[in-house]
Scaffold this motif. Structure first.
Motif, PDB file in Angstrom:
ATOM      1  N   THR A 229      65.515  24.807  31.463  1.00 15.06           N
ATOM      2  CA  THR A 229      64.258  25.262  31.211  1.00 15.06           C
ATOM      3  C   THR A 229      63.321  24.697  29.950  1.00 15.06           C
ATOM      4  O   THR A 229      62.206  24.425  29.960  1.00 15.06           O
ATOM      5  CB  THR A 229      64.524  26.777  30.646  1.00 15.06           C
ATOM      6  N   LEU A 230      64.290  24.094  28.934  1.00 15.56           N
ATOM      7  CA  LEU A 230      63.592  23.473  27.793  1.00 15.56           C
ATOM      8  C   LEU A 230      62.939  22.125  28.271  1.00 15.56           C
ATOM      9  O   LEU A 230      61.924  21.893  27.820  1.00 15.56           O
ATOM     10  CB  LEU A 230      64.689  23.067  26.894  1.00 15.56           C
ATOM     11  N   SER A 231      63.726  21.459  29.204  1.00 16.35           N
ATOM     12  CA  SER A 231      63.057  20.386  29.619  1.00 16.35           C
ATOM     13  C   SER A 231      61.797  20.734  30.530  1.00 16.35           C
ATOM     14  O   SER A 231      60.859  19.839  30.453  1.00 16.35           O
ATOM     15  CB  SER A 231      64.189  19.372  30.766  1.00 16.35           C
ATOM     16  N   GLU A 232      61.652  21.627  31.469  1.00 19.37           N
ATOM     17  CA  GLU A 232      60.613  22.098  31.873  1.00 19.37           C
ATOM     18  C   GLU A 232      59.363  22.428  31.089  1.00 19.37           C
ATOM     19  O   GLU A 232      58.219  22.030  31.166  1.00 19.37           O
ATOM     20  CB  GLU A 232      60.734  23.060  33.131  1.00 19.37           C
ATOM     21  N   ALA A 233      59.748  22.956  30.120  1.00 20.63           N
ATOM     22  CA  ALA A 233      58.713  23.365  28.961  1.00 20.63           C
ATOM     23  C   ALA A 233      58.136  22.216  28.312  1.00 20.63           C
ATOM     24  O   ALA A 233      56.973  22.486  27.867  1.00 20.63           O
ATOM     25  CB  ALA A 233      59.302  24.500  28.038  1.00 20.63           C
ATOM     26  N   ALA A 234      59.057  21.244  27.841  1.00 17.34           N
ATOM     27  CA  ALA A 234      58.622  20.256  27.170  1.00 17.34           C
ATOM     28  C   ALA A 234      57.678  19.389  28.066  1.00 17.34           C
ATOM     29  O   ALA A 234      56.606  18.667  27.650  1.00 17.34           O
ATOM     30  CB  ALA A 234      59.849  19.490  26.906  1.00 17.34           C
ATOM     31  N   ALA A 235      57.972  19.264  29.295  1.00 12.02           N
ATOM     32  CA  ALA A 235      57.207  18.480  30.189  1.00 12.02           C
ATOM     33  C   ALA A 235      55.562  19.065  30.430  1.00 12.02           C
ATOM     34  O   ALA A 235      54.738  18.347  30.437  1.00 12.02           O
ATOM     35  CB  ALA A 235      57.789  18.496  31.512  1.00 12.02           C
ATOM     36  N   ASP A 236      55.743  20.349  30.486  1.00 11.35           N
ATOM     37  CA  ASP A 236      54.555  20.840  30.684  1.00 11.35           C
ATOM     38  C   ASP A 236      53.701  20.939  29.333  1.00 11.35           C
ATOM     39  O   ASP A 236      52.564  20.667  29.482  1.00 11.35           O
ATOM     40  CB  ASP A 236      54.664  22.524  30.781  1.00 11.35           C
ATOM     41  N   MET A 237      54.454  20.802  28.233  1.00 13.76           N
ATOM     42  CA  MET A 237      53.719  20.510  26.919  1.00 13.76           C
ATOM     43  C   MET A 237      52.958  19.261  26.922  1.00 13.76           C
ATOM     44  O   MET A 237      51.919  19.055  26.413  1.00 13.76           O
ATOM     45  CB  MET A 237      54.481  20.730  25.799  1.00 13.76           C
ATOM     46  N   GLU A 238      53.760  18.071  27.441  1.00 14.67           N
ATOM     47  CA  GLU A 238      53.304  16.875  27.327  1.00 14.67           C
ATOM     48  C   GLU A 238      52.126  16.639  28.432  1.00 14.67           C
ATOM     49  O   GLU A 238      51.177  15.839  28.345  1.00 14.67           O
ATOM     50  CB  GLU A 238      54.488  15.958  27.703  1.00 14.67           C
ATOM     51  N   ARG A 239      52.305  17.258  29.525  1.00 18.01           N
ATOM     52  CA  ARG A 239      51.256  17.088  30.565  1.00 18.01           C
ATOM     53  C   ARG A 239      49.782  17.954  29.793  1.00 18.01           C
ATOM     54  O   ARG A 239      48.641  17.517  30.074  1.00 18.01           O
ATOM     55  CB  ARG A 239      51.496  17.815  31.800  1.00 18.01           C
ATOM     56  N   ALA A 240      50.042  19.257  29.104  1.00 15.40           N
ATOM     57  CA  ALA A 240      48.625  19.700  28.676  1.00 15.40           C
ATOM     58  C   ALA A 240      48.373  18.872  27.481  1.00 15.40           C
ATOM     59  O   ALA A 240      46.890  18.839  27.381  1.00 15.40           O
ATOM     60  CB  ALA A 240      49.481  21.223  27.903  1.00 15.40           C
ATOM     61  N   ALA A 241      49.060  18.345  26.836  1.00 17.23           N
ATOM     62  CA  ALA A 241      48.488  17.336  25.716  1.00 17.23           C
ATOM     63  C   ALA A 241      47.727  16.092  26.103  1.00 17.23           C
ATOM     64  O   ALA A 241      46.696  15.674  25.480  1.00 17.23           O
ATOM     65  CB  ALA A 241      49.741  16.797  24.750  1.00 17.23           C
ATOM     66  N   SER A 242      48.269  15.489  27.376  1.00 17.70           N
ATOM     67  CA  SER A 242      47.637  14.575  28.044  1.00 17.70           C
ATOM     68  C   SER A 242      46.549  14.740  28.950  1.00 17.70           C
ATOM     69  O   SER A 242      45.642  13.931  29.425  1.00 17.70           O
ATOM     70  CB  SER A 242      48.616  13.694  28.800  1.00 17.70           C
ATOM     71  N   GLY A 243      46.367  16.165  29.315  1.00 17.60           N
ATOM     72  CA  GLY A 243      45.132  16.469  30.071  1.00 17.60           C
ATOM     73  C   GLY A 243      45.533  16.463  31.565  1.00 17.60           C
ATOM     74  O   GLY A 243      44.739  16.741  32.478  1.00 17.60           O
ATOM     75  N   SER A 244      46.998  16.105  31.932  1.00 16.76           N
ATOM     76  CA  SER A 244      47.135  16.073  33.334  1.00 16.76           C
ATOM     77  C   SER A 244      47.579  17.347  33.966  1.00 16.76           C
ATOM     78  O   SER A 244      47.971  18.299  33.306  1.00 16.76           O
ATOM     79  CB  SER A 244      48.595  15.071  33.423  1.00 16.76           C
ATOM     80  N   PRO A 245      47.294  17.522  35.181  1.00 17.38           N
ATOM     81  CA  PRO A 245      47.609  18.837  35.844  1.00 17.38           C
ATOM     82  C   PRO A 245      49.153  18.899  36.117  1.00 17.38           C
ATOM     83  O   PRO A 245      49.762  18.173  36.156  1.00 17.38           O
ATOM     84  CB  PRO A 245      46.818  18.638  37.067  1.00 17.38           C
ATOM     85  N   ARG A 246      49.611  20.355  35.911  1.00 12.94           N
ATOM     86  CA  ARG A 246      50.781  20.369  36.432  1.00 12.94           C
ATOM     87  C   ARG A 246      51.161  20.309  37.928  1.00 12.94           C
ATOM     88  O   ARG A 246      50.465  20.736  38.903  1.00 12.94           O
ATOM     89  CB  ARG A 246      51.423  21.841  36.121  1.00 12.94           C
ATOM     90  N   PRO A 247      52.199  19.352  38.183  1.00 11.91           N
ATOM     91  CA  PRO A 247      52.609  19.099  39.775  1.00 11.91           C
ATOM     92  C   PRO A 247      52.757  20.409  40.377  1.00 11.91           C
ATOM     93  O   PRO A 247      53.465  21.198  40.001  1.00 11.91           O
ATOM     94  CB  PRO A 247      53.839  18.339  39.655  1.00 11.91           C
TER      95      PRO A 247
END
Length: 320
Positions: A300-318
């Motif tokens: 779950t930490l890995s998923e949350a971290a990936a979402d955080m990086e996507r949000a910082a880069s402006g990329s949509p969540r897959p």
């Protein structure tokens, strides 16, 4: 074979210098202390104390044992803490120790997901900067630690920055995200409109520095840019940093993961060129990573971290 209780009593006798004082401090009778020390001497095969006036003096053998006693007791305490940690994990309870920025950003999303999908799992949060968080993990005071490393000399973590396993400490590392440092400026600053800011452009600025580990990273980055920063203030409190920068007291380098906490309208954050950052990782004791509650939290930490990086880069969540 030494009895750990005798070692503990021995360490107290060394500290107090007498059987009588040790008996008072530990709540035993003096003959009971004397008997424990005689038993320890039998196990050692040699005297550990000799009388010196009204007190005691260590023999050569006693001095050797005294040098090892603290380490022996520390190892026993660590083993006991790690055994208690296993009991916690088996009951679906996990204690996470993290640095403040992670507790304010990455952990809330993680805990919310775990609570929604597995309401019977209890997650408890502690707060320590690395390397204290890793020390808590080794001693069994927590079950998972979040820490960061910077790549500069004097790592903020005491784990091996190039390996997924810290063999000496028995830790397993799961890298979660790369966290860039941002320069926090008042909105009216001459560089506030820049898309990126070179650290060397800020040589003449006054600075607000953060925690001692972040400060070391900051000073090292400035040294690489060719200057020593003029640090006017130092605080661990994110809101205090914001207010000081907004008031014109100085500027600051802040972790990118704290940008969602930026509340002051009079501030802008700009990335550095070249980029400067740190790696954020989760650590668990070797062998504990397969416990169901630990595996759940790591995933779950890995998923949350990936979402955080996507949000910082402006990329949509897959899409799932």
């Amino acid at each position: 074979m030494f009895d750990s209780r005798h070692i503990q009593t021995f360490a107290e006798v060394v500290r107090t210098g007498s059987y009588a004082a040790t008996a008072r401090d530990l709540g035993y009778t003096q003959p009971a202390i004397s008997q424990q020390m005689k038993a320890l001497e039998r196990a050692a095969g040699t005297p550990l104390f000799v009388r010196a006036g009204r007190g005691l003096r260590l023999t050569d053998a006693g001095q050797v044992l005294a040098r090892h006693a603290t380490g022996i007791l520390s190892t026993i305490a660590t083993a006991h803490g790690q055994l208690k940690a296993i009991t916690r994990l088996e009951s679906g309870r996990v204690r996470v120790c993290a640095f403040p920025a992670a507790n304010a950003t990455l952990l809330p999303a993680t805990v919310a997901r775990v609570a929604a999908a597995h309401p019977g799992t209890r997650v408890e949060l502690l707060e320590e900067e690395p390397p204290d968080s890793l020390r808590a993990l080794r001693e069994g005071r927590c079950d998972l630690a979040l820490a960061f490393s910077t790549g500069h000399g004097g790592e903020a973590t005491d784990a091996d920055g190039d390996s997924d396993s810290d063999s000496e400490g028995g830790l397993i590392e799961l890298p979660l995200l790369d966290d860039p440092l941002m320069v926090l400026l008042p909105a009216g600053h001459a560089l506030a409109g820049s898309s990126r800011v070179e650290l060397g452009e800020l040589e003449r600025e006054r600075w607000i520095a953060g925690c001692r580990h972040c400060r070391g990273h900051f000073v090292a980055a400035c040294a690489e840019a060719g200057f020593a920063p003029d640090i006017a203030f130092a605080t661990d409190e994110n809101l205090a940093v914001q207010e000081l920068v907004a008031a014109g007291a100085g500027i600051a380098l802040v972790p990118g993961m704290t940008l969602p906490l930026l509340r002051h309208t009079g501030l802008v954050a700009r990335p550095l060129a070249p980029a400067v950052g740190r790696r954020v990782s989760a650590f668990v004791l070797e062998g504990h990573e397969t416990a169901p509650v630990t595996a759940l939290l790591l995933r779950t930490l890995s998923e949350a971290a990936a979402d955080m990086e996507r949000a910082a880069s402006g990329s949509p969540r897959p899409e799932a």
